[in-house]
Design an enzyme around this catalytic site. Structure first.
Site, PDB file in Angstrom:
ATOM      1  CD  GLU A   1       1.719  -1.929  20.050  1.00 20.88           C
ATOM      2  OE1 GLU A   1       1.114  -0.884  20.338  1.00 20.88           O
ATOM      3  OE2 GLU A   1       2.029  -2.175  19.192  1.00 20.88           O
TER       4      GLU A   1
ATOM      5  CB  ILE B   1       3.272   2.452   4.669  1.00 16.69           C
ATOM      6  CG1 ILE B   1       2.373   3.408   5.212  1.00 16.69           C
ATOM      7  CG2 ILE B   1       4.566   2.114   5.535  1.00 16.69           C
ATOM      8  CD1 ILE B   1       1.817   3.184   6.710  1.00 16.69           C
TER       9      ILE B   1
ATOM     10  N   GLY C   1       0.760  -1.074  -0.011  1.00 18.29           N
ATOM     11  CA  GLY C   1      -0.136  -0.057  -0.137  1.00 18.29           C
ATOM     12  C   GLY C   1       0.795   1.175   0.003  1.00 18.29           C
TER      13      GLY C   1
ATOM     14  CG  HIS D   1       2.579   1.435  17.965  1.00 17.05           C
ATOM     15  ND1 HIS D   1       1.665   0.744  17.902  1.00 17.05           N
ATOM     16  CD2 HIS D   1       2.419   2.186  16.485  1.00 17.05           C
ATOM     17  CE1 HIS D   1       0.820   0.867  16.627  1.00 17.05           C
ATOM     18  NE2 HIS D   1       1.422   1.705  15.949  1.00 17.05           N
TER      19      HIS D   1
HETATM   20  C1  DGY Z   1      -1.369   3.926  12.760  1.00 16.89           C
HETATM   21  O1  DGY Z   1      -1.400   5.151  12.252  1.00 16.89           O
HETATM   22  O2  DGY Z   1      -1.936   3.110  12.610  1.00 16.89           O
HETATM   23  C2  DGY Z   1       0.187   3.697  13.186  1.00 16.89           C
HETATM   24  O3  DGY Z   1       0.119   2.622  13.619  1.00 16.89           O
HETATM   25  C3  DGY Z   1       0.708   4.905  14.292  1.00 16.89           C
HETATM   26  O4  DGY Z   1       0.717   5.919  13.705  1.00 16.89           O
END
Ligand code: DGY
Length: 321
Positions: free
Chosen positions: A267, A158, A156, A286
């Site tokens: 987490e 990212i 995607g 994170h």
């Molecule tokens: C998200 O935006 O989903 C990330 O994990 C944190 O910015």
């Protein structure tokens, strides 16, 4: 006319909230309790908007207590904390923040790739602890990114920003994803391969998929055993995509060479967790999107989504139909 009531699950910097404060009545939850706090219950019946963080579950039970709710705005691109179907059934729009965090998360992916490949943290710890000694040609040897194969699961926005960086680093790029990405194939020579080939051929495997019933737990024992013993895993997606117990064994028993995790399951990862004691595992809390610029932009988008939802207008980025 009274301004609409909005619940903000946790406090955020004042400057980020200015446009919201003018338009709504805000009630703010506590800083240190995940979820939309039960202490806010007296406001649930009146709330028309809800601004959440990724640590806040929004489920049917919560929605049922908020009959006037028009919009949930999540300060994240991921929306796995929100029951999207329940929101859709109730006519509640769900906003999220894609796009603005892409480059920051891709940068952090590379920070982790480089750090884990070159053993930056163990080497720095050794230097600080007086274990430097004489320079030796065979000490602190790591892996090179140049010429190595990067496997990207989820190409995607990212994933593509990671591929662009990987191409500049001279890496061979493989990807697995639901849809072919011909532009990425043309621009960076990325090749789409089946999941099994991605696991078997990658020197570095980088995860960029959303957490869904299909992706949850996909990186378990079978997947980790299929990877090269010299390979590194980087998880920038969501912790539960990886089965934590299997990963501990993979790192302890050398099924793979190392892992860098910006997200974990659970987490926060408790301080006594065995993953922290493994020298071939690097864990960050994170922080993929945690830059001043990006977090401010995420807040701008989240506020814009919220205000649009309150007015009954189209959100900037809507996650549910
Ligand atoms: C998200 O935006 O989903 C990330 O994990 C944190 O910015």
């Amino acid at each position: 006319m009274a301004k609409p009531l909005v619940i903000l699950s946790h406090p955020m910097p004042e400057a980020w909230l200015a446009p919201l404060k003018e338009a709504v009545r805000l009630v703010v939850g506590p800083p240190d309790v995940a979820g939309v706090d039960v202490g806010l219950q007296p406001y649930f019946a009146e709330a028309e908007g809800l601004l959440t963080w990724l640590i806040d579950p929004v489920d049917e039970a919560l929605l049922a207590q908020m009959p006037r709710l028009k919009v949930v705005s999540n300060l994240a691109v991921g929306v796995d904390n929100i029951d999207l179907e329940a929101c859709t059934r109730r006519g509640v729009a769900v906003g999220h923040t894609p796009g603005v965090l892409t480059e920051a998360v891709a940068d952090m992916t590379f920070a982790l790739l480089l750090a884990v490949a070159r053993g930056v943290f163990p080497a720095a710890d050794d230097a600080r602890a007086g274990r430097w000694g004489l320079w030796r040609p065979d000490a602190w040897l790591g892996a090179e990114l140049h010429g190595a194969t990067l496997g990207i699961w989820g190409l995607g926005q990212i994933g593509q920003a990671v591929a662009r960086r990987a191409h500049a680093f001279g890496m061979r790029i493989l990807y697995t994803g639901r849809t072919p990405k011909p532009e990425a194939e043309r621009a960076w020579g990325a090749a789409r391969v089946p999941w099994e080939a991605l696991l078997a051929e990658s020197d570095f495997l980088s995860l960029h998929v959303p957490l869904t019933p299909q992706t949850r737990g996909m990186v378990g024992e079978a997947a980790l055993r299929r990877m090269k013993p010299t390979a590194y895993l980087v998880n920038m997606a969501r912790g539960p995509v990886v089965q934590t117990e299997a990963l501990v064994r993979a790192l302890q028993e050398g099924w793979i060479a190392g892992a860098a995790l910006d997200v974990t399951d659970p987490e926060p990862l408790p301080p006594e967790h065995p993953l922290y004691r493994l020298p071939n595992c690097l864990i960050t809390p994170h922080i993929g999107s945690a830059t001043h610029t990006t977090r401010r932009r995420m807040a701008e988008v989240a506020v814009a989504n919220l205000l649009a939802g309150l007015r009954g207008e189209a959100l900037l980025y809507r996650a549910n139909p």
